[in-house]
Structure formats: structure tokens, C-alpha cells
Scaffold this active site. Structure first.
Site, PDB file in Angstrom:
ATOM      1  N   HIS A  31      40.304  37.657  44.754  1.00 12.30           N
ATOM      2  CA  HIS A  31      41.621  37.740  44.111  1.00 12.30           C
ATOM      3  C   HIS A  31      41.963  36.397  43.456  1.00 12.30           C
ATOM      4  CE1 HIS A  31      43.013  41.645  46.035  1.00 12.30           C
ATOM      5  NE2 HIS A  31      41.830  41.410  46.575  1.00 12.30           N
ATOM      6  N   ASP A 134      49.940  39.078  42.864  1.00 15.69           N
ATOM      7  CA  ASP A 134      48.932  40.073  43.241  1.00 15.69           C
ATOM      8  C   ASP A 134      49.602  41.362  43.717  1.00 15.69           C
ATOM      9  OD1 ASP A 134      45.717  39.650  44.197  1.00 15.69           O
ATOM     10  OD2 ASP A 134      46.770  41.430  44.935  1.00 15.69           O
TER      11      ASP A 134
END
Ligand code: UDP
Length: 494
Positions: A31, A134
Site C-alpha cells: 500500500h 487508503d
């Protein structure tokens, strides 16, 4: 005010105000990497947006190298701000999923919602003009709404997997009652999957990563950026835009923008942790074009010793050249077959720890990639035109495999038989004979998988051109910047 495309007029430049945008990645390398690349893209495209990466202290080192590469040419170098990692009793530097053992990784996932107070305090204190966070922090939309700033979510998952999971979640699949489930209502071929291959945790209500929560936050947020490309995911992109987001911006594969992508040596965060940083690339230089199989399983999943032993024996038995990235080096002596390293010395290369995967995949010697089907790895292979042999292990990886093998046709399953599952303890051991056979068949020139190789090679230019000037991903990036600046200027978060 900037005009609605990426070209700035002189009056734009005179009137331009600096906007402060905070980017908040999840604590996992798969990520952190794409969000850093996305930040680099944003900074290059609109130099008067001032970007700050917001991470926990234990994740600063990893992103610093990558940010420095982008910052070399940036008008406003990207900054880093830290907030405290939730206090859950882990060792001081274990703040990243996949860095410690499985129990520590699960503890980090479970604690992700505990990051909320620290982030909320930081955002209240600094009052940025917008946040990009995110999707695994779905509650960030509530904080942004309180601050009256636009919130963009950032997804590192394929649109296909999010659509499939959303369908299953809406069907209220009860994993205990069914063997297989069929997705209803998606474009493309019928999708039918064994229930064991679904990430069951995501389908439960009130779970940290519940698909229901992610779906809801997608519709609440100003928009979603997805690290994907229209030319690869085709009709699933239209469906995603229709059902999963207020506004969707498909800006990928972001790694193609990494500085020096076109050159043979690409270094990135994590340098120094693996021993094969550049020596593996020099070793690849000695091999013929498309003659080496890359074997790598991402940044999160680990194997039991028995499986590592079978894999080592299978690679030896395949008689193919291979470059194997082994993250599980702690118990090396427990599973490495006796005399194995000497026997494979002329055609095998081991990277222990962290490898420069982007550079490896872009190397001409790589002819195939055995992958766990993480979406970043898939996109890196796609952009490089490398066909994949799939060995999914957890999360949404089996769904990505479905897309690659049964919908797109740029990959083949490494093993069709045996019991496979997202639950580690349910997985059957993949035998050495299966691994050896799968690799040698897959690498056969003009063999039964030649159409898979051709498809992968065709997709390379499709993915790369999306990131070139005028490509679909670059157009979406320009649209994102224009929408975001309008929202920041009008102080609207909708
Ligand atoms: N990666 C890398 N070196 C390694 C292992 C992984 O650079 O030794 C990178 C890889 O290039 C990709 C990311 O880590 O960008 C892994 O992401 P992916 O979505 O494939 O898998 P996950 O780690 O989530 O399973």
C-alpha cells in the site's frame, strides 16, 4: 485557478495558490509503494499542490528513498509527517504488515481502526485542504466531513475484485452452507468460485475490513483513485464507476511512472534489506531473453517450511532458470534441501529478503512470473508484458487469479487440483512434481501456453500507454486534479 486540463496558462500560474494535500497510506508495503508512486505522479503533474505523506514513525524509512527520487525534480518537495502507531504491545519497529510474523501482522490489521484518534488529531491540527487516504481507512471520510475538506480514497485493489466481493457481500453468502458461489449481475463471463477461495473475513459484518464499510465509504467520499488501467480491466471499470464511487479516477499502473522505470536498474524503498539488490540484475544480464522464471510471493504471505522444501525441489526438477525471492529466511536450514544450492548454482538465483521486483520484471531475461496474485505485482508484470503462473494464497488473490486466467487470458493456474483456500491451515501442500511440471510446460517455446504468452505481450504496451501523455490514466489524473482544485477552492467536500 488552474484550467480544467493539465496545461497551465500564464494567468493560471500568476493566480495559482498552493494547495496542501495530505496522503495517508495503509501500513503495508503493497500500500505504501503505490501511494508513494501516485504522490510522485501528482506532484509532477501539478507542482503547485504541496503534498505531505502521513505515516507512523516505523514506516518513514521505507518511503523516504522513493520520495527522494521524486523530490529531486519537484518544485515543492514532498514532506513526511508522522502520527503515533497504535499502542498494541508490538516490538518498537513492527508497524508494517508483513514485516514481523503472522501473529504480528494480524495484530496490525486488527488495530488499524485504532489509528483513527492519532490521525484525527493530526488533521485537526494541520488543517490540510484535502486528504487522500487508503480505502482500508474507511472512517477517514467522517473525519474529512467534519473538517469540511474533500476526501479521496485510494484503492490498491483491482476493480474486478471489489465488484466480485461487493456482489458476494450483497448476496449475504454464508460460507458455512455453500461449496461454490456464482456472482450475479457482473459484465463478462460467469464468475463462479469455491467459497474457500473467498476472503471470508471481508464478508463478515463489523469486521475491520468489511466490504460493506469500504463500499459505503466509497460512495460517501468525494471520489476514489484506483491503481488500475481501463485497457486491462475493460468493462469492470465502467461497472465500478457506476456502482462503487461518486467519482472514480483510474490512474494506473502507477509504478510505470517510477523515475528510471525505462532503465535497467530500478531501486526503491527497502534497499539494503535483501542481499540481491543489484546482483540479481547482473545475473539476469547473463541469461537469454525470456528464459528465466521469477518466483516471488509479495510482501505479506509466508509459507510453511514443508512447502518451501517442496518449492525448492520443484524448481530444481523443472530444469528452468529461476530467480526466487525468499522472504522466509529465518528457518532456512530447516527446509533447504541438502546440496540444493550447489546443484542449482548455474541456473538459479536466490534473493533473500527484499528484491527490486519492478526492475526484475522489466528485465528482458524474465519469461514468466510465479505470483501470489497481489494486484501490484500483477500490474508490474502486465506493464512488462510478462505472463503469469498463479499461486494465490490469501486475501482477494484468488479473485485476481480468476480475472487473469478466466477473463483476460494472460496467466495460467500453477495447480488445478488440490484443496486451495484463503485460510492457511486449509491449504493442501503443492507437491514438487506439480511445480516442476507446471514450470516446464509453461516455458516450452510455442507450447500449449503460447496464447497466454502472446496475450501478456499484447497487454504490455496497453498498460504502458495508459500512463503516457494522452493515455487514459493520465486523462483521469488530469480530471482528478481539476475536480479536486475546484472542490478545494469552493470549500466543498461533495
Ligand atoms: N515487492 C518488491 N520486492 C519484494 C517483494 C515485493 O519490490 O521482494 C513489491 C512488489 O513489486 C509490489 C509489492 O511489493 O509492488 C507487493 O504488492 P502485491 O500487491 O503484489 O502483494 P502483497 O504484498 O499485497 O501480497
Amino acid at each position: 485557478m488552474a484550467s480544467s486540463n493539465n496545461f497551465l496558462t500564464n494567468s493560471d500560474k500568476v493566480n495559482m495558490k498552493k494547495w496542501r494535500v495530505f496522503l495517508i497510506p495503509y501500513f503495508a508495503r503493497s500500500h505504501l509503494i503505490p501511494m508513494t508512486d501516485f504522490a510522485g505522479l501528482l506532484s509532477a503533474k501539478h507542482p503547485d499542490i504541496e503534498l505531505t505523506m502521513v505515516v507512523t514513525p516505523g514506516n518513514t524509512k521505507f518511503i523516504t528513498t522513493s520520495l527522494d527520487k521524486y523530490n529531486d525534480s519537484a518544485k515543492h518537495p514532498m514532506q513526511i509527517l508522522t502520527y503515533p502507531f497504535p499502542s498494541i504491545g508490538l516490538k518498537p519497529d513492527v508497524e508494517t504488515v508483513g514485516i514481523g510474523n503472522s501473529a504480528e501482522s494480524s495484530a496490525i490489521d486488527e488495530a488499524s481502526h485504532m489509528a483513527r484518534p492519532g490521525l484525527e488529531q493530526l488533521l485537526q491540527q494541520h488543517k490540510p485542504d484535502a486528504v487522500i487516504a487508503d480505502v482500508l481507512f474507511p472512517w477517514i471520510t467522517v473525519i474529512a466531513a467534519d473538517l469540511k475538506i474533500p476526501c479521496i480514497l485510494f484503492s490498491v485493489f483491482s476493480n474486478f475484485s471489489m465488484l466480485v466481493l461487493d456482489c458476494f457481500q450483497k448476496m449475504r453468502v454464508c460460507p458455512d452452507l455453500l461449496d461454490h458461489v456464482t456472482v450475479l449481475g457482473l459484465p463478462g463471463p460467469e464468475i463462479r468460485m469455491p467459497v474457500l477461495e473467498l476472503p471470508s473475513f471481508a464478508l463478515k459484518e463489523n469486521c475491520v475490513f468489511s466490504i460493506e464499510n469500504i463500499h459505503k465509504s466509497g460512495l460517501d467520499a468525494f471520489g476514489i483513485v484506483v491503481n488500475t488501467c481501463r485497457g486491462v480491466e475493460l468493462e469492470y471499470c465502467d461497472e465500478f464507476e457506476k456502482t462503487q464511487a461518486r467519482r472514480a479516477y483510474l490512474v494506473g499502473p502507477v509504478t510505470v511512472s517510477y523515475p528510471m522505470y525505462q532503465h535497467s536498474i530500478i531501486e526503491r524503498g527497502g534497499e539494503g534489506e535483501g542481499e540481491g539488490e543489484t546482483s540479481c540484475l547482473r545475473w539476469l544480464d547473463t541469461k537469454n531473453e525470456r528464459s528465466v522464471v521469477l518466483v516471488s510471493f509479495g510482501s505479506l504471505c509466508v509459507f510453511k517450511s514443508a512447502q518451501l522444501h517442496e518449492l525448492a525441489m520443484g524448481l530444481e526438477g523443472s530444469r528452468q532458470n529461476f530467480l526466487w525471492v525468499v522472504r522466509d529466511v529465518d528457518q532456512w536450514d530447516e527446509w533447504i534441501p541438502e546440496g540444493w544450492e550447489e546443484r542449482i548454482a548455474d541456473r538459479g538465483f536466490i534473493v533473500r529478503g527484499w528484491a527490486p521486483q519492478l526492475a526484475i520484471l522489466a528485465h528482458a531475461a524474465i519469461g514468466a512470473f510465479v505470483t501470489q496474485c497481489g494486484w501490484n505485482s500483477i500490474q508490474e508484470a502486465t506493464a512488462a508484458g510478462v505472463p503469469m503462473l498463479t499461486w494465490p494464497l490469501a486475501y482477494e488473490q484468488f479473485i485476481n487469479e480468476k480475472l487473469l486466467v478466466d477473463v483476460i487470458g494472460c496467466a495460467a493456474r500453477l495447480w488445478e487440483g488440490g484443496k486451495r483456500s484463503t485460510i492457511e491451515t486449509e491449504n493442501e501442500l503443492v507437491p514438487r512434481s506439480v511445480i516442476a511440471h507446471a514450470l516446464s510446460r509453461f516455458m516450452e517455446p510455442e507450447g500449449e501456453f503460447s496464447s497466454v504468452h502472446r496475450k501478456a505481450q499484447e497487454l504490455g504496451p496497453v498498460a504502458r500507454s495508459a500512463m503516457a501523455d494522452g493515455g487514459s490514466s493520465m486523462s483521469d489524473l488530469s480530471r482528478l486534479i481539476s475536480d479536486l482544485i475546484t472542490a478545494m477552492e469552493n470549500k466543498t467536500c461533495q
